[in-house]
Scaffold this active site. Structure first.
Site, short mmCIF file in Angstrom:
data_model
loop_
_atom_site.label_atom_id
_atom_site.label_comp_id
_atom_site.label_asym_id
_atom_site.label_seq_id
_atom_site.Cartn_x
_atom_site.Cartn_y
_atom_site.Cartn_z
NE ARG A 199 -3.13 0.21 3.43
CZ ARG A 199 -3.89 0.39 4.33
NH1 ARG A 199 -5.56 -0.19 3.56
NH2 ARG A 199 -3.61 0.52 5.51
CE LYS A 235 11.67 -1.36 11.51
NZ LYS A 235 11.35 -2.92 12.02
N PRO A 236 10.38 -4.20 7.34
CG PRO A 236 10.81 -6.26 6.92
CD PRO A 236 11.54 -4.59 6.71
CD GLU A 291 12.43 -6.00 13.33
OE1 GLU A 291 11.85 -4.45 13.67
OE2 GLU A 291 13.30 -5.14 12.56
CB SER A 329 1.61 1.88 18.60
OG SER A 329 2.82 2.36 18.34
CB THR A 330 -0.94 6.29 18.71
OG1 THR A 330 -2.47 6.03 18.01
CG2 THR A 330 -1.20 8.11 18.36
CB ALA A 331 3.33 5.10 21.39
CD GLU A 384 -3.50 2.54 9.24
OE1 GLU A 384 -3.60 2.52 9.80
OE2 GLU A 384 -3.17 1.34 8.81
NE ARG A 442 -9.57 -7.56 7.12
CZ ARG A 442 -9.16 -6.11 6.95
NH1 ARG A 442 -9.21 -5.06 7.39
NH2 ARG A 442 -8.05 -5.64 5.74
CB CYS A 490 -5.58 0.48 12.53
SG CYS A 490 -3.74 0.29 12.72
CD GLU A 528 -5.91 0.23 17.74
OE1 GLU A 528 -6.24 -0.39 16.84
OE2 GLU A 528 -4.43 -0.05 18.13
CB SER A 581 -9.79 -2.08 3.36
OG SER A 581 -10.06 -1.73 5.19
C1 SIN Z 1 -5.10 -2.23 9.26
O1 SIN Z 1 -4.98 -2.82 9.96
O2 SIN Z 1 -3.87 -1.08 9.88
C2 SIN Z 1 -5.01 -2.67 8.18
C3 SIN Z 1 -6.48 -2.71 7.96
C4 SIN Z 1 -7.31 -2.82 6.61
O3 SIN Z 1 -6.14 -2.95 5.63
O4 SIN Z 1 -8.08 -3.08 6.08
#
Ligand code: SIN
Length: 535
Positions: free
Chosen positions: A214, A229-230, A232, A283-285, A304, A332, A338, A435, A495
């Site tokens: 994305r 950087k995926p 780990e 995460s927001t942090a 995001e 899901r 998120c 969350e 989505s």
């Molecule tokens: C996410 O959880 O950050 C993405 C969820 C999605 O693309 O539907």
């Protein structure tokens, strides 16, 4: 060069405990010892891993400048299967030096990649899309192995992830500029769109492929190059996708992948003036830290971040539609997205009926290893995730919530948790404030439409919200009143690559997917041609 963890290391395989795999955050110069107590031995997962390894699909090195590379000091980190605790592979544990070299490669590659025509870049992306789809089974298997989501859902993510590459291949050709009517007769004014430059792409474990594509799809389409950087926890899908990018003819250095010490790599990306943008999902942090860190070199940021999705069910909702939609959203990826419904806010007239029918539907869901056909709920990613669920649940129960289904670790042990429904939830409970990121559905109660909107907006998050109603005026009114970037009306899964995904308030900045997602990787240049009347 391929370091398949020696025969899927397994130290203690049997026993009745529920200890989860201790996912180490630190590097090791040898294979990682993993103490596993698990009731179920997933021989299926083992044979899948062995097959992927022998077919060359299990890449375990980083990719820098088109070369598969170990950490410079040889250190590694183990990648676990969260369903079994087995070490599937060892990957390089890199830091600032490797990140700097990856940035250098991306910077060099930018010079030529950005000069290609849109059609040329589009062709490479289309080829990459074809390869991703052509290998959806293997990518899905890899994802189930390292992330735990059921195979069908993992293959669904491959389709979803690949769709961003396909869309970007198409959209590459539509990066239009503008001609502005000039206020002066001797001038001609233009707006040119140009690629931002090198992009640092930092992605989470819950969608090991889609969160990468994305970002990388539109970045490459616009002419940017990337250092990924995926997580780990789930690097193997990313590495396999990067291998397919090379096979698609995307030149060396355009896509780089490094992993290891997250903060060292993150700092290197932030400090480098060659990196012009950071795109992050997580995460927001951490998002706040990245935003602050990007200030030093005034980089663009796309964030995001976390959500706290309300799912409002009105008395006038079609009950079947509301249950189907809420179930799909809440469970899901075992509640680990998120955009999962985090607060199910139900109107008093339908509350008991909804709670009853919803928990009957939840009860039917099968929990287990994602490689088993009928399973729809895999494990949580790690022990910390389970402990978070437990803490949230304890807090809710201590403040008056009632467990009507589940409420504890699953008998399978490891990080499996029972799909759970709780009622009498209030807005001051931890589970309503943050969350839960797990398979717990908290049901709150409301009386009026105003109250529902007030409860829904009572959060710093603003990513996704859901509304179930049969009243078209109400659906529009409530959608407008919700302080969220995404609203699903009578739908729990919204989505798609063709629509803008992103949040307001502390859920982030920018949008991903759709034509709007392209702008995140483009700079605007105003060109003024003067003296245009002289011969
Ligand atoms: C996410 O959880 O950050 C993405 C969820 C999605 O693309 O539907």
């Amino acid at each position: 060069m391929w370091r398949m963890a020696a025969a899927l290391t397994r130290i203690a395989a049997v026993g009745g405990g529920t200890a989860a795999p201790a996912r180490s955050a630190h590097c090791s110069s040898m294979h990682h010892p993993v103490t596993v107590l698990c009731r179920q031995i997933s021989t299926e997962a083992q044979s899948v891993a062995a097959r992927l390894n022998s077919s060359g699909f299990l890449r375990t090195q980083a990719l820098i400048g088109g070369k598969w590379t170990d950490a410079y000091d040889g250190k590694t980190i183990g990648v676990n299967n969260p369903a079994t605790g087995e070490v599937i592979a060892n990957i390089p544990c890199m830091g600032a030096r490797e990140a700097s070299d990856a940035i250098g490669s991306a910077y060099d590659a930018f010079k030529s990649w950005s000069k290609l025509t849109a059609a040329e870049r589009s062709k490479c992306l289309r080829k990459w899309y074809d390869l991703l789809i052509g290998h959806k089974e293997e990518l899905g298997q890899l994802m189930t192995l390292e992330q735990g989501k059921p195979l069908k859902e993992a293959i669904g993510e491959v389709n979803y992830g690949a769709s961003f590459i396909e869309f970007s291949a198409e959209e590459a050709k539509r990066v239009y500029g503008d001609i502005i009517p000039s206020p002066l007769s001797d001038r001609r004014l233009f707006v040119l769109k140009q690629p931002v430059g090198v992009v640092g792409v930092i992605t989470p474990w819950n969608f090991p492929l889609a969160m990468i594509t994305r970002k990388v799809g539109p970045a490459l389409a616009c002419g940017c190059t990337v250092v990924i950087k995926p997580s780990e926890l789930t690097p193997l899908t990313a590495l396999a996708a990067a291998e397919l990018a090379l096979q698609a003819g995307i030149p060396p250095g355009v896509v780089n992948v490094v992993m290891g010490h997250a903060s060292d790599i993150g700092d290197a990306l932030l400090a480098s003036p060659q990196v012009r943008k950071i795109s992050f999902t997580g995460s927001t942090a951490v998002g706040k830290k990245l935003m602050a860190g990007a200030a030093g070199t005034v980089k663009k940021v796309s964030l995001e971040l976390g959500g706290n999705a309300p799912c409002i069910v009105f008395d006038d909702a079609d009950l079947d539609v509301a249950i189907k939609g809420t179930l799909a959203s809440k469970f899901r990826n075992s509640g680990q997205t998120c955009v999962c419904a985090n607060r199910i806010i139900v109107q008093e007239g339908i509350y008991e009926k909804f709670a009853d029918a919803f928990s009957k539907a939840v009860q039917k869901m099968q929990v287990g290893d994602g490689f088993h056909d009928d399973v729809s709920q895999g494990p949580l990613i790690n022990e910390a995730a389970v402990q978070k669920v437990e803490t949230f649940l304890e807090d809710a129960i201590s403040k008056g919530a009632k467990v009507i289904l589940g409420g504890k670790r699953h008998s399978l042990g490891m990080t499996f948790y029972e799909p759970t429904v709780i009622t009498d939830v209030k807005s001051d409970m931890l589970i309503s404030r943050e969350e839960v990121f797990g398979p717990v559905a908290p049901l709150l109660r409301f009386k009026t439409e105003e109250e529902a909107v007030q409860i829904a907006n009572d959060t710093n998050a603003g990513l996704a919200a859901y509304v179930f109603t049969s009243n078209i005026q109400r659906s529009w009114r409530v959608s407008e009143a919700l302080e969220y970037g995404i609203v699903g009306v009578n739908e729990g899964i919204v989505s798609t690559e063709v629509a803008p995904f992103g949040g307001v308030k502390q859920s982030g900045l920018g949008r991903e997917g759709s034509k709007y997602g392209m702008d995140e990787y483009l700079e605007m240049k105003y060109i003024c041609l003067g003296n245009m009347l002289s011969n």
